[in-house]
Design an enzyme around this catalytic site. Structure first.
Site, PDB file in Angstrom:
ATOM      1  N   HIS A   1      33.095  33.122   0.963  1.00 47.48           N
ATOM      2  CA  HIS A   1      34.142  33.552   1.899  1.00 47.48           C
ATOM      3  C   HIS A   1      33.731  33.266   3.343  1.00 47.48           C
ATOM      4  CE1 HIS A   1      31.491  37.026   1.235  1.00 47.48           C
ATOM      5  NE2 HIS A   1      31.755  37.405   2.473  1.00 47.48           N
TER       6      HIS A   1
ATOM      7  N   HIS B   1      27.947  37.301  -2.107  1.00 53.03           N
ATOM      8  CA  HIS B   1      27.036  38.392  -2.451  1.00 53.03           C
ATOM      9  C   HIS B   1      27.658  39.208  -3.572  1.00 53.03           C
ATOM     10  CE1 HIS B   1      29.926  39.962   0.384  1.00 53.03           C
ATOM     11  NE2 HIS B   1      29.366  39.295   1.384  1.00 53.03           N
TER      12      HIS B   1
ATOM     13  N   GLU C   1      29.359  32.731   3.106  1.00 51.15           N
ATOM     14  CA  GLU C   1      28.369  33.444   2.286  1.00 51.15           C
ATOM     15  C   GLU C   1      29.018  33.984   1.024  1.00 51.15           C
ATOM     16  OE1 GLU C   1      27.363  36.701   5.003  1.00 51.15           O
ATOM     17  OE2 GLU C   1      28.998  37.917   4.172  1.00 51.15           O
TER      18      GLU C   1
ATOM     19  N   CYS D   1      36.700  45.912   7.844  1.00 55.73           N
ATOM     20  CA  CYS D   1      36.049  45.534   6.592  1.00 55.73           C
ATOM     21  C   CYS D   1      35.357  46.753   5.998  1.00 55.73           C
ATOM     22  CB  CYS D   1      35.044  44.416   6.826  1.00 55.73           C
ATOM     23  SG  CYS D   1      34.166  43.934   5.325  1.00 55.73           S
TER      24      CYS D   1
ATOM     25  N   HIS E   1      34.220  43.042  -0.463  1.00 55.97           N
ATOM     26  CA  HIS E   1      34.800  43.455   0.816  1.00 55.97           C
ATOM     27  C   HIS E   1      36.278  43.773   0.620  1.00 55.97           C
ATOM     28  CE1 HIS E   1      31.380  42.059   3.136  1.00 55.97           C
ATOM     29  NE2 HIS E   1      31.609  40.783   2.935  1.00 55.97           N
TER      30      HIS E   1
HETATM   31 MN    MN Z   1      30.415  38.937   3.348  1.00 50.99          MN
END
Ligand code: MN
Length: 149
Positions: free
Chosen positions: A103, A65, A63, A117, A69
């Site tokens: 990632h 976004h 994914e 995370c 992270h």
């Molecule tokens: Mn992610």
């Protein structure tokens, strides 16, 4: 959600009254992975700390976004794909995942892979790759052999 000051570890990689949750509510684009929210965040600190654990053979979602992270591997070994690079990762390595960057984590070294995370509480929803995105990713042989959807 916990607002306790002290939260002891109960058994390895489990903490008092912190439930082990499904990685995501729905979907089939991940495998053998769980989520624990260690710190919920809130108005005084706008980020959450989660612990994800991937069983051998499992993987997180491929994914991207807008939010980023900050990851610390806490347990085991595996590999991570970020952007255009696949790298072996193991306990205490750090991984920064920039905004709008593909990632994925895989526990592909025969061990459970656990990682912390850090993420914003308020964040956009992940974007999954289209057929066109996948074709572009698969142009790189190393990436093509790594990614799972
Ligand atoms: Mn992610």
């Amino acid at each position: 959600m916990s607002n306790k000051t002290f939260i002891p570890q109960t058994t390895p990689y489990h903490w008092e009254d912190i439930p082990v949750l499904a990685y995501k509510e729905t979907g089939t684009h991940f495998s053998k992975i769980t989520r624990q929210v260690l710190f919920e965040g809130g108005e005084k600190i706008g980020c959450q700390l989660r612990y994800f654990e991937v069983e051998p053979g499992g993987h997180s979602t491929l994914e991207k976004h807008d939010h980023v992270h900050n990851v610390m591997i806490l347990r085991g070994k595996g590999e991570a794909f970020v952007g255009s690079e696949v790298r072996a990762v193991s306990a205490f390595d750090l991984v920064y995942i920039p905004s709008m960057t593909w990632h994925q984590f895989r526990a592909n070294a025969g061990e459970t892979l656990g990682f912390l995370c850090l993420v914003n509480c308020e964040r956009d929803r992940p974007i999954l790759p289209t057929a066109e995105d996948l074709a572009a990713l698969q142009a790189h042989a190393r990436v093509a052999g790594f990614i799972r959807v």
